[in-house]
Scaffold this active site. Structure first.
Site, PDB file in Angstrom:
ATOM      1  N   CYS A 333      21.834  -0.454  61.224  1.00  0.00           N
ATOM      2  CA  CYS A 333      21.991  -1.891  61.426  1.00  0.00           C
ATOM      3  C   CYS A 333      22.857  -2.497  60.313  1.00  0.00           C
ATOM      4  O   CYS A 333      24.051  -2.218  60.252  1.00  0.00           O
ATOM      5  CB  CYS A 333      20.621  -2.545  61.525  1.00  0.00           C
ATOM      6  N   HIS A 430      17.366   0.836  65.552  1.00  0.00           N
ATOM      7  CA  HIS A 430      16.201   1.047  64.683  1.00  0.00           C
ATOM      8  C   HIS A 430      15.246   2.028  65.363  1.00  0.00           C
ATOM      9  O   HIS A 430      15.193   2.101  66.595  1.00  0.00           O
ATOM     10  CB  HIS A 430      15.454  -0.273  64.442  1.00  0.00           C
TER      11      HIS A 430
END
Length: 490
Positions: A333, A430
């Site tokens: 991310c 994630h």
């Protein structure tokens, strides 16, 4: 009628989240319809709930403990600290603006309606709702407009059990001091207290219990030992990072720089559980270790600010040396965004800085944009040809030549980037390491046989262990009143 109880702490990090999770599992094991709830939380460790919004990871874990789908209403107000723009406010799972500390204090009373609406929705059809407070009710300077502790408890009429952490010392003073400092209306909400994180012979604290009763008249509902099984649960609070800053001489050292606005660092928990992996969180002021085989740059709530801090620490030079020696890098991310050539923020979403050079290890660039991606995702590792199961929470779009070697496919959409030599990769997904098959393939690429364990099963077993320990040590009469006496059939 729905039974309700609220656990509030005499301070932060006293173990409320784990106790709520343990009680949720204990109630679920007795066949009760139990739900967790936390009116307000401040954390950059967010999850995507089953109904598609953002909640704190602790409430996601507690819903797992309760064996119910997670919902945005279990954590209606989530504050995600950023840099110079204050905190992002997530209201019932969606971005509702930003505010700095004083601005947020003025805003809190306006959020109470949404909190109460969510509480009613969570309570509907439940046998029991276990509420978690935030910080301490003794912070009376924040009492006006409070929605996290006694402000909520008094409004909702929910009795409170205080939790004191004996491991940090001063637990008698913290309990008695809370009694002294609370106004009478709030003090009447307290039905008793729990002692948490006790090590050794609990009878040694009998005189302590007598002393607390003498000063407060509050009953003790139990002395909870140090719950070793809690170490197998996903990390919820950044305090845990202080305890994971040292190595242990295992087959693979994985270094994780602790960014100022680190987010979703529980992504690393499945690696931490691997017996041959030495997971080291590198604190500011400490160089990245020379003997690390893998560096993981985690998520960040403020990519540009954290990238500046990364350079200020000299970690950029450490990372360059790591790559020159043949070391591997994975960015997740915000960490993925940092690995590129440039990050731009033309609308000032993260703050006043509009552009910054990236670490230059991937041929990609990122532009911040106001639309936020929040979704659970079924994915596939194109690198290792195994299934992945994770989630996305991010701002910004990333593109560039190295995206042609995307390491991940999400819903038939290619995601991420990889360097030509395969040593550096980044992705917005994630939960990457939570895939047992991916973890095993990653470890094999380092010459390590491992990753075969079922991580989710391990977490579930830890919750059962904690529930069993709580049932053994908590006051049976209080527990039966809370859980409705006789065991129900599921």
């Amino acid at each position: 009628m729905t039974q309700k109880i609220m656990l509030q702490g005499t301070g932060s990090d006293v173990g409320k989240s784990v106790l709520v999770a343990g009680l949720c599992r204990l109630a679920a094991n007795r066949g009760l319809k139990v739900r967790p709830f936390k009116p307000q939380n401040m954390s950059n460790n967010a999850a995507v709930s089953d109904d598609g919004g953002e909640i704190d990871r602790a409430q996601w874990l507690q819903s797992l403990a309760a064996r119910v789908p997670s919902s945005v209403h279990m954590n209606p107000v989530l504050l995600k600290p950023q840099s110079d723009v204050g905190s992002q406010i997530i209201l019932q799972g969606r971005v509702a603006g930003q505010a700095k500390g004083r601005e947020y204090q003025a805003l809190k009373p306006k959020l109470l309606g949404a909190v109460m609406e969510s509480f009613e929705l969570v309570s509907a059809g439940a046998d029991l709702v276990i509420v978690e407070g935030a910080g301490s009710p003794a912070e009376i300077n924040l009492r006006a407009g409070d929605i996290a502790n006694m402000g909520f408890a008094t409004r909702a009429g929910v009795p409170v059990v205080l939790v004191g952490d004996i491991d940090r010392g001063g637990v008698i003073a913290s309990l008695v001091g809370t009694h002294v400092i609370l106004p009478e209306e709030d003090r009447r909400m307290v039905s008793g207290y729990l002692i948490n994180k006790f090590r050794g012979d609990v009878t040694l604290f009998d005189d302590g219990i007598a002393a607390v009763h003498r000063f407060t008249d509050w009953p003790c509902f139990g002395v909870v030992p140090w719950l070793k099984s809690a170490a197998r649960l996903p990390a919820e609070d950044s305090v845990v990072l202080e305890k994971l800053a040292r190595g242990g001489g295992k087959a693979l050292k994985v270094a994780v720089p602790v960014l100022s606005r680190i987010a979703n660092f529980d992504d690393l928990d499945p690696l931490r559980a691997e017996p041959e992996v030495d997971l080291v969180f590198v604190r500011p002021g400490t160089p990245l270790p020379d003997d690390a085989g893998l560096v993981v740059i985690p998520g960040s709530k403020s990519t540009i600010s954290d990238l500046k801090d990364f350079r200020a620490e000299g970690w950029d030079r450490d990372l360059e040396r790591h790559v020159r020696r043949g070391g591997r890098v994975i960015g997740i991310c915000g960490g993925y965004q940092m690995l590129g050539a440039r990050v731009t923020d033309p609308l000032g979403i993260e703050g006043s800085e509009r552009e910054i050079a990236g670490l230059g290890l991937l041929s990609v660039e990122t532009e911040m944009a106001p639309e936020k991606t929040v979704r659970n995702s079924r994915a596939w590792s194109l690198e290792h040809d195994v299934a992945l199961d994770g989630y996305e929470i991010h701002l910004g779009k990333t593109a560039g030549a190295d995206c042609d070697r995307a390491p991940v496919s999400i819903n038939d959409r290619r995601d991420g980037a990889m360097s030509a030599d395969g040593k550096v990769m980044g992705t917005y997904l994630h939960g990457l390491f939570g895939s047992d098959a991916y973890r095993a393939a990653l470890l094999r690429s380092f010459g390590i046989e491992g990753g075969g364990s079922n991580y989710r099963q391990s977490v579930d077993a830890a919750l059962d262990d904690i529930a069993g320990e709580l049932e053994a040590v908590l006051d049976p009469a209080w527990l039966d009143r809370l859980l409705g006496g006789e065991r129900k059939t599921a």
